[in-house]
Scaffold this motif. Structure first.
Motif, short mmCIF file in Angstrom:
data_model
loop_
_atom_site.label_atom_id
_atom_site.label_comp_id
_atom_site.label_asym_id
_atom_site.label_seq_id
_atom_site.Cartn_x
_atom_site.Cartn_y
_atom_site.Cartn_z
N ASP A 24 47.76 100.66 -0.83
CA ASP A 24 47.93 99.32 -0.27
C ASP A 24 47.17 98.27 -1.09
O ASP A 24 47.56 97.11 -1.13
CB ASP A 24 47.46 99.27 1.18
CG ASP A 24 48.42 99.99 2.12
OD1 ASP A 24 49.57 100.26 1.71
OD2 ASP A 24 48.00 100.30 3.26
N ARG A 25 46.11 98.67 -1.77
CA ARG A 25 45.33 97.75 -2.60
C ARG A 25 46.13 97.24 -3.80
O ARG A 25 45.81 96.21 -4.37
CB ARG A 25 44.05 98.41 -3.08
CG ARG A 25 43.09 98.70 -1.95
CD ARG A 25 41.82 99.36 -2.46
NE ARG A 25 41.01 99.73 -1.31
CZ ARG A 25 40.29 100.82 -1.24
NH1 ARG A 25 40.26 101.67 -2.25
NH2 ARG A 25 39.59 101.08 -0.16
N LEU A 26 47.17 97.97 -4.19
CA LEU A 26 48.00 97.57 -5.32
C LEU A 26 49.05 96.54 -4.94
O LEU A 26 49.60 95.88 -5.82
CB LEU A 26 48.70 98.79 -5.92
CG LEU A 26 47.80 99.87 -6.51
CD1 LEU A 26 48.63 101.08 -6.92
CD2 LEU A 26 47.01 99.32 -7.68
N LYS A 27 49.30 96.40 -3.67
CA LYS A 27 50.35 95.49 -3.22
C LYS A 27 49.76 94.10 -3.00
O LYS A 27 48.72 93.95 -2.39
CB LYS A 27 50.93 95.96 -1.89
CG LYS A 27 51.66 97.27 -1.98
CD LYS A 27 52.19 97.65 -0.62
CE LYS A 27 52.86 99.00 -0.64
NZ LYS A 27 53.22 99.44 0.69
N ASN A 28 50.45 93.10 -3.49
CA ASN A 28 50.05 91.72 -3.25
C ASN A 28 50.61 91.20 -1.94
O ASN A 28 50.13 90.22 -1.40
CB ASN A 28 50.53 90.81 -4.40
CG ASN A 28 49.75 91.09 -5.67
OD1 ASN A 28 48.62 91.53 -5.62
ND2 ASN A 28 50.37 90.83 -6.80
N GLU A 29 51.65 91.86 -1.47
CA GLU A 29 52.29 91.39 -0.26
C GLU A 29 51.66 92.00 0.98
O GLU A 29 51.16 93.12 0.96
CB GLU A 29 53.79 91.71 -0.29
CG GLU A 29 54.04 93.21 -0.29
CD GLU A 29 55.37 93.57 -0.87
OE1 GLU A 29 56.07 94.38 -0.26
OE2 GLU A 29 55.70 93.04 -1.94
N LYS A 30 51.69 91.27 2.03
CA LYS A 30 51.17 91.75 3.31
C LYS A 30 52.31 92.45 4.06
O LYS A 30 53.46 92.02 3.97
CB LYS A 30 50.69 90.56 4.16
CG LYS A 30 49.54 89.80 3.53
CD LYS A 30 48.26 90.31 4.06
CE LYS A 30 47.11 89.43 3.57
NZ LYS A 30 45.95 90.13 3.30
N PRO A 31 51.99 93.50 4.78
CA PRO A 31 53.05 94.14 5.56
C PRO A 31 53.57 93.16 6.62
O PRO A 31 52.84 92.29 7.09
CB PRO A 31 52.37 95.35 6.21
CG PRO A 31 50.92 95.16 6.03
CD PRO A 31 50.71 94.15 4.95
N ALA A 32 54.82 93.34 6.97
CA ALA A 32 55.44 92.46 7.95
C ALA A 32 54.69 92.57 9.28
O ALA A 32 54.34 93.66 9.71
CB ALA A 32 56.90 92.83 8.14
N LYS A 33 54.46 91.44 9.89
CA LYS A 33 53.83 91.40 11.22
C LYS A 33 54.92 91.02 12.21
O LYS A 33 55.70 90.09 11.97
CB LYS A 33 52.72 90.34 11.26
CG LYS A 33 51.59 90.62 10.29
CD LYS A 33 50.51 91.39 10.96
CE LYS A 33 49.33 91.51 10.00
NZ LYS A 33 48.41 92.49 10.34
N TYR A 34 54.98 91.72 13.30
CA TYR A 34 55.98 91.46 14.31
C TYR A 34 55.30 90.99 15.58
O TYR A 34 54.24 91.49 15.96
CB TYR A 34 56.82 92.72 14.59
CG TYR A 34 57.63 93.13 13.38
CD1 TYR A 34 58.78 92.45 13.05
CD2 TYR A 34 57.23 94.19 12.56
CE1 TYR A 34 59.52 92.79 11.93
CE2 TYR A 34 57.96 94.53 11.45
CZ TYR A 34 59.11 93.84 11.14
OH TYR A 34 59.84 94.18 10.04
#
Length: 190
Positions: A87-97
């Motif tokens: 997850d540290r490699l991703k710049n995007e945040k996971p979708a929040k619902y």
């Protein structure tokens, strides 16, 4: 480097296993045993394919990647213990619902097939068309027919993609509803 034999002779179980592994690693989606059988010109026994998939699962046990069976077939995925590092490699945040979206999804998952009216009766509030569109857009729910009552409202149910994204084979693997309610109450208290 070993070469695969020409497709005129039956491949050995070791060669079949190697091809299965490569296909599953290369695929972004889960693959059914039927799709995996298409990799070979010769008709392969379903029992052999299943045994080799179980062997592959054992071969990958204890690593950062595992072979799992989900609703629509087999796929490799990262293990939960290494996910925080990735997850540290991703710049995007996971979708929040929103709570409304999650409640609607839970009602559909546990009570399917349901109409929008059923969801509204259970939740006690109107369901925004945007919520249904968001869940359909994600590929988690779909209209599966119409209730035979005046107005013929659409019936909604979860999809294979919903199960695949949650890493489940069947709806029976969903956590008990009481457990889900405790989680929702805990999150409300925070």
């Amino acid at each position: 480097m070993s070469e695969l034999p020409e497709q005129t002779q039956s491949p050995s179980p070791a060669e079949v296993k190697r091809v299965l592994e490569a296909a599953l690693l290369a695929s972004q989606d889960a693959m059914s045993t039927g799709e995996l059988k298409k990799l070979f010109e010769q008709e392969l026994d379903h029992v052999l394919i299943r045994r080799l998939l179980d062997e592959l699962r054992e071969d990958w046990a204890g690593r950062g990647v595992e072979l799992v069976q989900v609703s629509s077939g087999w796929r490799f995925r990262t293990t939960a213990d290494v996910q925080p590092y990735l997850d540290r490699l991703k710049n995007e945040k996971p979708a929040k619902y929103s709570r409304a979206v999650l409640e609607t999804l839970a009602i559909i998952a546990y009570r399917q097939p349901v109409t929008r009216g059923d969801i509204e009766d259970i939740r006690g509030v109107a369901v925004s068309p945007g919520i249904i569109k968001a869940l359909e857009g994600r590929g988690w729910i779909d209209s599966v027919g119409y209730r035979e009552v005046p107005g013929r409202p659409a019936l909604y149910a979860t999809t294979r993609r919903f199960l695949d994204d949650l890493g489940l084979r069947t709806l029976s693997e969903l956590p008990p509803l009481a457990e889900l309610q405790k989680v929702m109450e805990f999150n409300d208290a925070r």
